[in-house]
Motif scaffolding. Sequence first.
Motif, PDB file in Angstrom:
ATOM      1  N   ARG A  34      33.276  40.378  40.779  1.00  0.00           N
ATOM      2  CA  ARG A  34      33.689  41.782  40.643  1.00  0.00           C
ATOM      3  C   ARG A  34      34.259  42.051  39.253  1.00  0.00           C
ATOM      4  NH1 ARG A  34      35.244  41.116  46.175  1.00  0.00           N
ATOM      5  NH2 ARG A  34      37.350  40.468  45.554  1.00  0.00           N
ATOM      6  N   ARG A  35      35.055  41.098  38.763  1.00  0.00           N
ATOM      7  CA  ARG A  35      35.642  41.256  37.435  1.00  0.00           C
ATOM      8  C   ARG A  35      34.555  41.233  36.347  1.00  0.00           C
ATOM      9  NH1 ARG A  35      39.198  37.573  37.957  1.00  0.00           N
ATOM     10  NH2 ARG A  35      38.342  35.908  36.649  1.00  0.00           N
ATOM     11  N   LEU A  36      33.587  40.355  36.508  1.00  0.00           N
ATOM     12  CA  LEU A  36      32.479  40.265  35.551  1.00  0.00           C
ATOM     13  C   LEU A  36      31.670  41.557  35.517  1.00  0.00           C
ATOM     14  CD1 LEU A  36      30.516  38.738  33.652  1.00  0.00           C
ATOM     15  CD2 LEU A  36      29.377  37.870  35.715  1.00  0.00           C
ATOM     16  N   LEU A  37      31.333  42.085  36.706  1.00  0.00           N
ATOM     17  CA  LEU A  37      30.528  43.304  36.769  1.00  0.00           C
ATOM     18  C   LEU A  37      31.271  44.502  36.195  1.00  0.00           C
ATOM     19  CD1 LEU A  37      28.770  42.963  40.248  1.00  0.00           C
ATOM     20  CD2 LEU A  37      27.719  42.803  37.984  1.00  0.00           C
ATOM     21  N   LEU A  38      32.581  44.576  36.450  1.00  0.00           N
ATOM     22  CA  LEU A  38      33.370  45.676  35.888  1.00  0.00           C
ATOM     23  C   LEU A  38      33.366  45.607  34.363  1.00  0.00           C
ATOM     24  CD1 LEU A  38      35.274  48.072  36.151  1.00  0.00           C
ATOM     25  CD2 LEU A  38      37.183  46.456  36.387  1.00  0.00           C
ATOM     26  N   PRO A  70      23.541  36.502  28.262  1.00  0.00           N
ATOM     27  CA  PRO A  70      24.643  35.708  28.835  1.00  0.00           C
ATOM     28  C   PRO A  70      25.013  34.461  28.045  1.00  0.00           C
ATOM     29  CG  PRO A  70      23.200  36.469  30.578  1.00  0.00           C
ATOM     30  CD  PRO A  70      22.540  36.865  29.285  1.00  0.00           C
ATOM     31  N   THR A  71      24.048  33.808  27.437  1.00  0.00           N
ATOM     32  CA  THR A  71      24.345  32.565  26.709  1.00  0.00           C
ATOM     33  C   THR A  71      24.976  32.824  25.344  1.00  0.00           C
ATOM     34  OG1 THR A  71      22.073  32.562  25.868  1.00  0.00           O
ATOM     35  CG2 THR A  71      22.527  31.237  27.843  1.00  0.00           C
ATOM     36  N   THR A  72      24.868  34.026  24.808  1.00  0.00           N
ATOM     37  CA  THR A  72      25.308  34.285  23.436  1.00  0.00           C
ATOM     38  C   THR A  72      26.427  35.325  23.317  1.00  0.00           C
ATOM     39  OG1 THR A  72      23.503  35.895  23.188  1.00  0.00           O
ATOM     40  CG2 THR A  72      23.095  33.651  22.428  1.00  0.00           C
ATOM     41  N   THR A  73      26.799  35.987  24.412  1.00  0.00           N
ATOM     42  CA  THR A  73      27.865  36.992  24.348  1.00  0.00           C
ATOM     43  C   THR A  73      29.221  36.318  24.158  1.00  0.00           C
ATOM     44  OG1 THR A  73      26.635  38.564  25.706  1.00  0.00           O
ATOM     45  CG2 THR A  73      29.007  38.855  25.600  1.00  0.00           C
ATOM     46  N   LYS A  74      29.984  36.771  23.177  1.00  0.00           N
ATOM     47  CA  LYS A  74      31.212  36.066  22.787  1.00  0.00           C
ATOM     48  C   LYS A  74      32.425  36.450  23.619  1.00  0.00           C
ATOM     49  CE  LYS A  74      29.687  35.491  17.982  1.00  0.00           C
ATOM     50  NZ  LYS A  74      29.967  35.797  16.549  1.00  0.00           N
ATOM     51  N   TRP A  75      32.439  37.665  24.231  1.00  0.00           N
ATOM     52  CA  TRP A  75      33.654  38.099  24.915  1.00  0.00           C
ATOM     53  C   TRP A  75      33.726  37.664  26.383  1.00  0.00           C
ATOM     54  CZ3 TRP A  75      31.341  41.111  28.472  1.00  0.00           C
ATOM     55  CH2 TRP A  75      30.247  41.892  28.084  1.00  0.00           C
ATOM     56  N   LEU A  76      32.857  36.767  26.802  1.00  0.00           N
ATOM     57  CA  LEU A  76      32.937  36.202  28.152  1.00  0.00           C
ATOM     58  C   LEU A  76      33.838  34.976  28.163  1.00  0.00           C
ATOM     59  CD1 LEU A  76      29.206  36.247  29.334  1.00  0.00           C
ATOM     60  CD2 LEU A  76      31.007  37.826  30.029  1.00  0.00           C
ATOM     61  N   THR A  77      34.572  34.789  29.264  1.00  0.00           N
ATOM     62  CA  THR A  77      35.263  33.514  29.461  1.00  0.00           C
ATOM     63  C   THR A  77      34.234  32.476  29.901  1.00  0.00           C
ATOM     64  OG1 THR A  77      35.717  33.913  31.808  1.00  0.00           O
ATOM     65  CG2 THR A  77      37.315  34.780  30.206  1.00  0.00           C
ATOM     66  N   ASP A  78      34.620  31.224  29.886  1.00  0.00           N
ATOM     67  CA  ASP A  78      33.689  30.162  30.291  1.00  0.00           C
ATOM     68  C   ASP A  78      33.235  30.354  31.738  1.00  0.00           C
ATOM     69  OD1 ASP A  78      33.804  28.990  27.809  1.00  0.00           O
ATOM     70  OD2 ASP A  78      35.372  27.545  28.368  1.00  0.00           O
TER      71      ASP A  78
END
Length: 484
Positions: A40-44, A235-243
């Motif tokens: 849910r947090r990812l989709l938001l 998904p593999t290159t976006t920098k603002w994602l947590t691991d």
Amino acid sequence: MASDPSDTAPISPSKEHIECKELDVDVEFGGIEARNQLERRLLLKLDLHMSMLVLIYILNFIDRNNASAARTQLTTDLHLEGPQYPTLLSILYVGYIIMQVPSNMFLNYIKKPSLYMPACMVIWGVISALTGITTNFVGALLTRFFLGFIEAAFFPGAVFLISKWYKRTEIGSRLAILYCGNMISNAFGALIASGILASMDGVRAQAAWRWLFYIEGSLTVTVAIMAVFVLPDFPTTTKWLTDDERRLALKRMEEDAGVGDQLETENGGFGYGFYLAIADWKVWWIATLLIAQIIATSFTGYFPTLTATLGYNPTASLLLVAPPWIYAAIFTFVWTRHSDKTQERFLHMSISNLIGIIGSLISICTMNTAARYFSLFLLAQSNSASVLMTTWESNTFARPPSKRAVCFSLINAIQQLGSISGSYVWPTNWGPTYRYSYTIVIACNVIVITMTWSLRQHLKTLNKKLEREEQEQGIEEKGFRYVL
């Protein structure tokens, strides 16, 4: 309609395989509840970043439709005669057709939509602004051609980007919201144009229509710079994602993938997807269907001309453009959400087309101001059929992702033949009644309804075939089904 190898669907997993996958998820993300919260947090977060695509789409169409808002002044100052004005509209789609598929292939190669799409946006903003310095038909023709050539990067690129992040069950509502940006642009683009055309004529010795291109082109460039910091990559290159978010984003796509995605990797990735797309007859059927749909909604580019037939002054005529498109955006959002909820496409599309036919019949039968303005509301909502067809595509071409991306860009490119043809459906000598134009719109709506019914029947046959195969293999879990 004969089936072909591309009509196959992802193999349905066994019950034991599903249970194993759920257990793996529990281990990797700390339990199913923890995974749901993370998802849910990812989709938001993803939806907030993807919302920039709606703003870009609004500016994309505003830049494209400036010529429609300034038709009278543009035609007078550039001394356009006969078919020259509709040619200015149609030439944009020639460049649009040429560039769409190569652009998506290049985007897949560089894997940086956060840089590529804003860069294209800066270029088309500059080209749009340069339209304001043209002094003759040839100059305007060249700027319109190259505007379409560069703008072609956006929509198929946006669809490809969405397909890299969202599951098949999530794509439909996101595309509907994206398409609403198109309709909002028709409303607010007209409001902006009315203000500029009414107040800036003669400023710095420039005609108001030239300021329209200068200002809106500059706005596009400004938003493009902002987009660099907002748009996601893959998904593999976006920098603002947590691991954890990155692993979940990749896991979601793995879970959504079928056998076709494995074949894609083994057979050359995007090139294999391109082969699957061009070999699938459904691509060409839907593209032909959408050519008719685009002609049926060709009034979009001439909406300021149609409101002008109501008899009001130029400023009031432009202001009257907005309400039908605001209504159309609301109707489309509600109608597509209902279509997603019921998982039904054909009836929703057909009802939208039938309402459009009623609007055309009203315009043919009367010159009454109130009745004709009401008919414009009915016509504007018929664009929801285009949105529904796009969401239908996302299920019909479910996998692999590269095939889905090529299908969208290829279909979107071919359907622009309808945009080219539609530019010539509303000549001034058919006005102010435009009865011949509305007759063409009705005929194309009938063609669309007929072709979508044929597509539905074929997909229904494929679903029965999939059900028989599951029964023969003893699979209890219901697998992939085409939405009807």
